[in-house]
Design an enzyme around this catalytic site. Structure first.
Site, PDB file in Angstrom:
ATOM      1  N   ARG A  15      -4.685 -15.283 -11.060  1.00 12.11           N
ATOM      2  CA  ARG A  15      -4.265 -16.409 -11.901  1.00 12.11           C
ATOM      3  C   ARG A  15      -5.150 -16.566 -13.126  1.00 12.11           C
ATOM      4  O   ARG A  15      -4.722 -17.139 -14.143  1.00 12.11           O
ATOM      5  CB  ARG A  15      -4.185 -17.684 -11.063  1.00 12.11           C
ATOM      6  CG  ARG A  15      -3.049 -17.627 -10.045  1.00 12.11           C
ATOM      7  CD  ARG A  15      -2.971 -18.878  -9.197  1.00 12.11           C
ATOM      8  NE  ARG A  15      -4.074 -19.010  -8.281  1.00 12.11           N
ATOM      9  CZ  ARG A  15      -4.132 -18.479  -7.053  1.00 12.11           C
ATOM     10  NH1 ARG A  15      -3.114 -17.770  -6.610  1.00 12.11           N
ATOM     11  NH2 ARG A  15      -5.174 -18.654  -6.290  1.00 12.11           N
TER      12      ARG A  15
ATOM     13  N   GLU B 254     -15.771 -16.525   3.658  1.00 12.54           N
ATOM     14  CA  GLU B 254     -16.043 -17.252   4.898  1.00 12.54           C
ATOM     15  C   GLU B 254     -16.236 -16.255   6.053  1.00 12.54           C
ATOM     16  O   GLU B 254     -17.156 -16.380   6.853  1.00 12.54           O
ATOM     17  CB  GLU B 254     -14.871 -18.194   5.174  1.00 12.54           C
ATOM     18  CG  GLU B 254     -15.194 -19.274   6.182  1.00 12.54           C
ATOM     19  CD  GLU B 254     -14.002 -20.197   6.397  1.00 12.54           C
ATOM     20  OE1 GLU B 254     -13.032 -20.133   5.599  1.00 12.54           O
ATOM     21  OE2 GLU B 254     -14.050 -20.970   7.363  1.00 12.54           O
TER      22      GLU B 254
HETATM   23  P1  AMP Z   1     -14.237 -19.582  -4.683  1.00 14.74           P
HETATM   24  O1  AMP Z   1     -14.761 -18.177  -4.799  1.00 14.74           O
HETATM   25  O2  AMP Z   1     -14.486 -20.186  -3.331  1.00 14.74           O
HETATM   26  O3  AMP Z   1     -14.729 -20.465  -5.817  1.00 14.74           O
HETATM   27  O4  AMP Z   1     -12.649 -19.487  -4.780  1.00 14.74           O
HETATM   28  C1  AMP Z   1     -12.049 -19.341  -6.016  1.00 14.74           C
HETATM   29  C2  AMP Z   1     -10.864 -18.417  -5.977  1.00 14.74           C
HETATM   30  O5  AMP Z   1     -10.045 -18.640  -4.824  1.00 14.74           O
HETATM   31  C3  AMP Z   1     -10.002 -18.646  -7.187  1.00 14.74           C
HETATM   32  O6  AMP Z   1      -9.582 -17.381  -7.699  1.00 14.74           O
HETATM   33  C4  AMP Z   1      -8.840 -19.474  -6.690  1.00 14.74           C
HETATM   34  O7  AMP Z   1      -7.630 -19.048  -7.266  1.00 14.74           O
HETATM   35  C5  AMP Z   1      -8.837 -19.304  -5.170  1.00 14.74           C
HETATM   36  N1  AMP Z   1      -8.838 -20.581  -4.438  1.00 14.74           N
HETATM   37  C6  AMP Z   1      -9.831 -21.041  -3.629  1.00 14.74           C
HETATM   38  N2  AMP Z   1      -9.526 -22.226  -3.096  1.00 14.74           N
HETATM   39  C7  AMP Z   1      -8.293 -22.556  -3.565  1.00 14.74           C
HETATM   40  C8  AMP Z   1      -7.421 -23.699  -3.387  1.00 14.74           C
HETATM   41  N3  AMP Z   1      -7.749 -24.747  -2.618  1.00 14.74           N
HETATM   42  N4  AMP Z   1      -6.246 -23.700  -4.049  1.00 14.74           N
HETATM   43  C9  AMP Z   1      -5.903 -22.649  -4.855  1.00 14.74           C
HETATM   44  N5  AMP Z   1      -6.670 -21.570  -5.044  1.00 14.74           N
HETATM   45  C10 AMP Z   1      -7.854 -21.497  -4.433  1.00 14.74           C
END
Ligand code: AMP
Length: 175
Positions: free
Chosen positions: A58, A95
């Site tokens: 995205r 995770e």
């Molecule tokens: P993080 O590495 O935990 O910051 O996760 C970010 C990535 O995971 C991004 O590319 C987001 O598109 C996706 N992502 C994580 N959590 C969500 C959520 N609650 N809703 C949509 N996309 C998420």
């Protein structure tokens, strides 16, 4: 809240307990898509940026439109095994287990000023790995920007602790 109100929340996707913040409803709305890109473009209009780097998938949609609007180049940061030429790789923790993102070795020149873009920051693990890749290519990270910040998950604080500045168009706090 013209942007936030256009984002759909899908509970329990992709697994129980996750509130998925779905930007497809923002993007399909011509006003929503336009104000998203315009707000980011006006924030960076007077900042020297050489490259917008977008995180798969995205981050490509937002990042490519933003790069076009700013009149700068776009570099994709992709999941493992998708880029055809020589890459730099960066592993990061999930995770359960690890994941890997990649960028072409020649995508960034030393000293390039990079704006990092993704749709959402949660724990910050993905963006942190992307920052590592950019720094290993000797790029200079101007800012990390997102449509959505989930501050409860600490990603913004994590990036800020590493000296990055973080900007998001909206936040979802709680639930
Ligand atoms: P993080 O590495 O935990 O910051 O996760 C970010 C990535 O995971 C991004 O590319 C987001 O598109 C996706 N992502 C994580 N959590 C969500 C959520 N609650 N809703 C949509 N996309 C998420």
């Amino acid at each position: 809240m013209p942007i936030k109100s256009r984002i759909r929340t899908v509970p329990h996707y992709p697994k129980p307990g996750i509130m998925f913040r779905d930007i497809t409803t923002l993007l399909k709305d011509p006003t929503g898509f336009r104000i998203t890109i315009n707000e980011l473009a006006s924030r960076y209009a007077n900042t020297k940026i050489d490259i917008v780097a977008g995180i798969e998938a995205r981050g490509f949609i937002i990042g490519a439109a933003l790069a076009y609007q700013l009149g700068v180049g776009f570099v994709p940061i992709r999941k493992q095994g998708k880029l055809p030429a020589a890459t730099l790789n960066q592993d990061y923790s999930l995770e359960y287990g690890t994941d890997r993102i990649e960028m072409h070795i020649d995508a960034i020149s030393a000293g390039d000023r990079i704006l990092l873009v993704d749709d959402l920051i949660a724990t910050g693990g993905t963006a942190e790995a992307a920052c590592r890749l950019i720094k290993r290519a000797h790029g200079q990270i101007v800012e990390c920007c997102f449509v959505i910040d989930l501050p409860d998950l600490g990603g913004r604080a994590r990036l800020e602790q590493q000296g990055h500045t973080v900007f998001a168009l909206c936040e979802f706090v709680g639930d």
